[in-house]
Design a protein around this motif. Structure first.
Motif, PDB file in Angstrom:
ATOM      1  N   ASP A 194       1.057  -1.066  -0.118  1.00 25.16           N
ATOM      2  CA  ASP A 194      -0.247  -0.115   0.025  1.00 25.16           C
ATOM      3  C   ASP A 194       1.311   0.594   0.383  1.00 25.16           C
ATOM      4  OD1 ASP A 194      -2.008  -1.027  -0.070  1.00 25.16           O
ATOM      5  OD2 ASP A 194      -2.696  -1.646   2.279  1.00 25.16           O
ATOM      6  N   TYR A 249      -4.789  -1.788  -4.181  1.00 27.96           N
ATOM      7  CA  TYR A 249      -5.054  -0.544  -4.307  1.00 27.96           C
ATOM      8  C   TYR A 249      -5.487   0.102  -5.245  1.00 27.96           C
ATOM      9  CZ  TYR A 249      -4.124   3.236  -1.716  1.00 27.96           C
ATOM     10  OH  TYR A 249      -4.780   4.662  -0.564  1.00 27.96           O
ATOM     11  N   THR A 305      -8.939   2.076  -5.872  1.00 27.26           N
ATOM     12  CA  THR A 305      -8.632   4.291  -5.435  1.00 27.26           C
ATOM     13  C   THR A 305      -8.389   4.737  -7.262  1.00 27.26           C
ATOM     14  OG1 THR A 305      -6.594   3.753  -5.250  1.00 27.26           O
ATOM     15  CG2 THR A 305      -7.089   4.029  -3.339  1.00 27.26           C
ATOM     16  N   SER A 306      -9.091   4.015  -7.836  1.00 28.42           N
ATOM     17  CA  SER A 306      -8.294   4.678  -9.459  1.00 28.42           C
ATOM     18  C   SER A 306      -9.921   5.680  -9.656  1.00 28.42           C
ATOM     19  CB  SER A 306      -8.768   4.060 -10.278  1.00 28.42           C
ATOM     20  OG  SER A 306      -9.797   2.709 -10.582  1.00 28.42           O
ATOM     21  N   LYS A 307     -11.005   5.799  -8.871  1.00 27.05           N
ATOM     22  CA  LYS A 307     -11.939   6.186  -9.530  1.00 27.05           C
ATOM     23  C   LYS A 307     -11.162   8.015  -8.287  1.00 27.05           C
ATOM     24  CE  LYS A 307     -15.369   4.011  -9.272  1.00 27.05           C
ATOM     25  NZ  LYS A 307     -17.295   3.601  -8.692  1.00 27.05           N
ATOM     26  N   GLU A 308     -10.616   7.927  -7.394  1.00 29.69           N
ATOM     27  CA  GLU A 308     -10.369   8.988  -6.590  1.00 29.69           C
ATOM     28  C   GLU A 308      -9.094   9.617  -7.123  1.00 29.69           C
ATOM     29  OE1 GLU A 308     -10.154   8.604  -2.666  1.00 29.69           O
ATOM     30  OE2 GLU A 308      -9.306  10.324  -2.127  1.00 29.69           O
ATOM     31  N   THR A 309      -8.779   8.330  -7.999  1.00 29.17           N
ATOM     32  CA  THR A 309      -6.874   8.630  -8.668  1.00 29.17           C
ATOM     33  C   THR A 309      -7.160   9.831  -9.770  1.00 29.17           C
ATOM     34  OG1 THR A 309      -6.417   7.101  -8.878  1.00 29.17           O
ATOM     35  CG2 THR A 309      -5.750   7.949  -6.400  1.00 29.17           C
ATOM     36  N   GLY A 310      -8.152   8.461 -10.754  1.00 32.61           N
ATOM     37  CA  GLY A 310      -8.022   8.672 -12.100  1.00 32.61           C
ATOM     38  C   GLY A 310      -6.918   7.968 -12.521  1.00 32.61           C
ATOM     39  N   ILE A 311      -6.225   7.098 -11.753  1.00 32.43           N
ATOM     40  CA  ILE A 311      -5.502   6.234 -12.594  1.00 32.43           C
ATOM     41  C   ILE A 311      -5.693   5.084 -12.971  1.00 32.43           C
ATOM     42  CG2 ILE A 311      -3.414   4.415 -11.717  1.00 32.43           C
ATOM     43  CD1 ILE A 311      -2.624   5.967  -9.774  1.00 32.43           C
ATOM     44  N   LEU A 312      -5.038   4.927 -14.176  1.00 30.24           N
ATOM     45  CA  LEU A 312      -5.809   4.154 -15.405  1.00 30.24           C
ATOM     46  C   LEU A 312      -5.407   2.543 -14.900  1.00 30.24           C
ATOM     47  CD1 LEU A 312      -6.066   4.007 -19.403  1.00 30.24           C
ATOM     48  CD2 LEU A 312      -5.112   2.050 -18.228  1.00 30.24           C
ATOM     49  N   VAL A 313      -5.857   1.566 -14.223  1.00 29.36           N
ATOM     50  CA  VAL A 313      -5.200   0.602 -14.380  1.00 29.36           C
ATOM     51  C   VAL A 313      -5.896  -0.601 -14.986  1.00 29.36           C
ATOM     52  CG1 VAL A 313      -6.040  -1.320 -12.146  1.00 29.36           C
ATOM     53  CG2 VAL A 313      -5.250   1.366 -11.943  1.00 29.36           C
ATOM     54  N   ILE A 361       0.930   6.551  -6.084  1.00 28.52           N
ATOM     55  CA  ILE A 361       0.610   7.932  -6.560  1.00 28.52           C
ATOM     56  C   ILE A 361       1.166   9.043  -6.540  1.00 28.52           C
ATOM     57  CG2 ILE A 361      -1.898   9.139  -6.243  1.00 28.52           C
ATOM     58  CD1 ILE A 361      -2.281   5.727  -5.590  1.00 28.52           C
ATOM     59  N   LEU A 407       0.876   3.932  -2.993  1.00 31.89           N
ATOM     60  CA  LEU A 407       0.166   5.490  -2.018  1.00 31.89           C
ATOM     61  C   LEU A 407       1.847   6.489  -2.911  1.00 31.89           C
ATOM     62  CD1 LEU A 407      -0.728   4.841   1.365  1.00 31.89           C
ATOM     63  CD2 LEU A 407      -1.368   6.542  -0.426  1.00 31.89           C
TER      64      LEU A 407
END
Lengths: 290, 569
Positions: B214, B242, B246-254, B221, B218
């Motif tokens: 985690d 992880y 959290t991708s909806k919050e960070t916008g990271i493409l997973v 991110i 983090l």
């Protein structure tokens, strides 16, 4: 921007054999990009290893000549990072249906918005003519004096089984149609697969323009062929197709979301990933660890 | 050192909630003012087998597990039998069993003077309106009582843990109280563990509990990572989890790719375009990525791969810990090309080194492998804060030739963008322009240029860290999780020193050579592998040989006891 294919030319002269289908494929791609008014600096091409990849450098665009069989995932990574680019994965039949077979399957299934150009010359040419899955069975090839023992891969039915949202077949001897198919493929929102039957005068002498003219047909000439109905298309190739080479736009399904468009994490975000690389304060996220 | 720390172990069949009770109790301890280190051991199957969750806790920061525990809480008899050897003398054993009269452990109990408390937790749960699984809640209640923790703190953590699930909160509370007020409890148990009453100093609790993975996610991110491409493989998978959660919050493409080759190739593509992205895997998946590492090296495309080590070759011991992939990380790949290899040890280094990895990868345009281990990846550490983000160094410049020859080997790198000069990146040997070449002189120039980057990088990276007595005659050398155990050991042993490597390649050895200049030091190599892989790298670089080595390769991590015992012999 002018409609001028010269802007896609570089000073590098390709090393292909005289009469190689790759010359026509490159010329078609340059025409297609030019007619669509896509600037070289807005184009990203990933090249595979093989004769197709030996054209890297002779087309003006951002590009990456990577590893054998891997031009598709490389292109996908580039596309997802910056969707402003027209991204093209260039690959041969060896790279696509041998070394990296997994990628074409999942690229079609995921419907990434890229265009895949499969240069199908029916052999591994750059390593001097070994058999591929598309080489005719029993044909004598490098190291196989008594002929290729395995059955051929039925590319059309294989690719159609994946329900591609865009699947076209062109021919390196017909630039005019190839340009049209490439333009359609690039414009299509989703994974466009364009398989190009490529003349290989060195290792596939049997496939001549005359032979091709006699044994090929564009699906557009078939009455009641509807390329927008995937079920009918599959049915045609499973049951009704003759033993000839079909070309043209075999299948086009509109309105199917791309991989990116299905991501809840990217919903409503206007920027592309490349524009978002900066420090991020994780303070909010840390609350979950308190 | 006896009870400056207490070690508690939950054991039971895999899939029976061991992980959940472990997490709830870890948070309870944290909220009650303790620092903790909690680690899971579990077999590679979904249900059955014996799993454990060990929590070590103390009033000061704690970084490793004890070899022997003071308190065991077992969900069944077989699991206890499996773990009975890990108990200290005088420890307390809580056993959940349908047959509370039966005693299979008298032999052990006598030998080690164990106090065995047997209760039928499921029955107690059902008597208190609970379902079978709430037997675990009964056990938590009894444990809290023995350790003088407040039952409402356990209850709060329980509610927090199940907040997204529908549970019968009233029954949970009753089960918890039933355990807490169990007639089995005797005040002397509390004395046995020498836990004084009134330990609950709430204002001194560490702020966060996080696993290594985690913290690493983090950190990623924090330094602007925008895409993660992965394929499941223990113990790397929870990074994926992880980042996904959290991708909806960070916008990271997973993206879960079709295999590791795809994952690393997609990473290459995104990095070539200019979006920070990475992939994480374990040894087997890493092997599949190796051709791409070599490609990254020659094409000078930045690449970051997290290699989460587990024990063994092949499939090995898939859910156990080890540090046997250092050689692989340093040497993997055909041809010669520059790279960097970094190794984390705890949550702070997880957070910081992933950020460093990106800076090095982008600045030097090389592949970077970041090593972690199962015991770091999946264990819970407590901390008051995570490190600050380090400044992004992307090494982006303007230029005209993508592979231009420079003194330090680092060429101009700019990102593909409309109206910028186009370039070809190339895994073929190439000219400064990027076009392929097979010319001998050009090949020599290009290989030398790239290899020069190792020297430039070596100047930038720090010497290994030294902990403990600087005048010590005995110096332990290690990397990765060895640090955590050594830090705990140094609290009690002021006679020795510890030299810790986190930059594994290129390897800095000046500090070490200076330290050993006077011929009066004894050097002890401590590693979680068979060969002493760091030792080999040091020998290769300096000629220093290690005659005293503690090497452990059974899937278990090194404990303070392991190292102390070794040093005393």
């Amino acid at each position: 921007m002018e409609n001028n294919t010269n802007i896609y030319n570089t000073e590098l002269i390709p090393t292909w054999c005289p009469g190689c289908g790759n010359f026509a494929i490159h010329a078609s791609l340059k025409s297609a990009l030019s007619e669509l008014k896509i600037d070289p600096s807005s184009t990203y091409i990933s090249f595979d290893i093989g004769c197709n990849g030996n054209g890297a450098g002779s087309i003006n665009a951002f590009g990456f000549k990577g590893l054998h069989g891997r031009s598709i995932p490389l292109a996908i990574g580039a596309h997802l990072a910056n969707r402003k680019f027209t991204v093209i994965a260039d690959i041969g039949d060896g790279g696509c249906f041998h070394e990296g077979l997994d990628h074409i399957v999942h690229a079609i299934r995921s419907n990434y918005d890229i265009t895949i150009l499969i240069h199908n010359n029916m052999n591994f040419a750059l390593t001097t003519g070994q058999a591929t899955a598309t080489t005719q069975q029993k044909k004598a090839m490098y190291g196989l004096p008594d002929g290729k023992p395995e059955r051929d891969l039925d590319i059309i039915n294989f690719l159609l089984s994946l329900s591609p949202t865009f699947y076209a077949r062109g021919y390196s001897g017909d630039l005019k149609t190839l340009v049209v198919l490439m333009k359609e493929g690039i414009k299509h929102k989703g994974c466009s697969v364009i398989e190009i039957i490529q003349l290989c005068p060195t290792y596939n002498k049997e496939l001549t323009p005359m032979w091709f003219a006699e044994y090929s047909a564009d699906v557009a000439t078939i009455k009641e062929y509807d390329n927008s109905d995937i079920k009918k298309v599959k049915n045609f190739f499973n049951n009704d197709a003759k033993d000839i080479i079909y070309t043209g736009l075999l299948s086009k399904q509109d309105g199917i979301p791309t991989f990116y468009d299905r991501l809840p994490s990217r919903e409503g975000i206007k920027t592309d990933l490349v524009e978002e690389v900066k420090q991020y304060n994780v303070k909010n996220l840390l609350k979950d660890f308190e | 050192m006896s009870l400056q720390r207490i070690s508690l172990k939950f054991v039971g069949p895999s899939g029976q909630g061991i992980n959940t009770v472990g997490k709830i109790f870890s948070k309870t301890l944290k909220s009650s003012g303790f620092h903790i280190f909690a680690t899971r051991e579990y077999p590679s199957l979904i249900k059955g087998g014996v799993a454990s969750y060990q929590i070590d806790f103390a009033y000061s920061p704690i970084n490793s597990s004890s070899k022997l525990v003071d308190l065991v809480c077992s969900l069944d008899k077989d699991s206890l039998l499996n773990n009975i050897d890990s108990t200290k003398e005088n420890s307390i054993v809580i056993l959940n069993s349908e047959n509370t009269e039966e005693d299979h452990f008298s032999e052990y109990s006598k030998k080690k003077n164990l106090t065995l408390l047997t209760l039928n937790a499921q029955k107690i749960a059902s008597e208190n309106g609970g379902i079978e699984i709430m037997g675990n809640t009964v056990l938590l209640g009894l444990l809290a009582r023995i350790l003088s923790l407040k039952s409402n703190v356990v209850y709060e953590q329980l509610l927090e843990n199940f907040k997204s699930k529908k549970i019968d909160t009233e029954a949970e509370k009753k089960c918890l109280e039933a355990g807490y007020n169990s007639p089995l409890f005797r005040p002397e148990y509390t004395n046995l563990l020498k836990v004084e009453k009134g330990l609950n100093i709430l204002n001194k609790s560490p702020k966060f509990l996080t696993t290594g993975n985690d913290a690493l996610a983090l950190g990623a991110i924090g330094c602007g990572v925008r895409a993660f491409y992965g394929y499941p493989m223990t113990p790397a998978t929870s990074i994926f989890k992880y980042l996904g959660e959290t991708s909806k919050e960070t916008g990271i493409l997973v993206k879960q790719a079709e295999n590791e080759i795809t994952a690393v190739q997609m990473t290459m593509g995104s990095m070539a375009m200019g979006a920070r992205s990475f992939t994480a895997t374990s040894g087997g998946g890493f092997d599949l990525m190796v051709e791409t590492i070599s490609c990254s090296g020659i094409s000078e495309n930045p690449l970051v791969i997290v290699l989460a080590q587990r024990a063994g070759a092949g499939t090995g011991l898939p859910t156990w810990s080890g540090a046997g992939d250092l050689t692989s990380a340093v040497k993997a790949g055909h041809g010669e090309f520059p790279r960097a290899v970094l190794a984390v040890s705890d949550i702070n280094s997880c957070y910081t080194l992933i950020q460093k990895a990106f800076n090095i990868a982008e600045k030097y345009q090389i592949p970077v492998v970041l090593l972690t281990e199962k015991v770091i990846a999946e264990s819970l550490f407590s901390t008051d804060s995570l490190p600050k983000n380090i400044a992004l160094e992307r090494g982006l410049t303007q230029g005209t030739s993508r592979y231009g020859i420079t003194d330090n080997g680092v060429s101009n790198r700019w990102l593909p963008e409309s109206n910028k000069k186009t370039f070809l990146m190339n895994s073929d040997e190439h000219m400064e322009s990027g076009w392929s070449t097979e010319n001998a002189e050009e090949a020599t120039r290009m290989v030398s240029k790239r290899m020069n980057k190792i020297m430039a990088l070596k100047k930038e990276i720090p010497e290994p860290q030294y902990f403990g007595n600087i005048n010590a005659k005995t110096i332990v050398i290690g990397w990765g999780s060895t640090k955590n155990t050594m830090i705990d050991l140094l609290k009690y042993n002021k006679e020795i020193g510890y030299l810790h490597y986190e930059y594994m390649f290129p390897l800095k050895t000046d500090f070490l050579k200076n330290l050993l200049r006077k011929n009066d030091k004894e050097v002890v190599l401590v590693e979680n592998n068979f060969e002493g892989q760091l030792g080999k790298l040091i020998t290769e670089e300096t000629g220093i040989n290690f005659s005293k080595k503690l090497l452990k390769y059974d899937g278990r991590t090194l404990t303070v006891d392991d190292i102390t015992e070794f040093l005393n012999n």
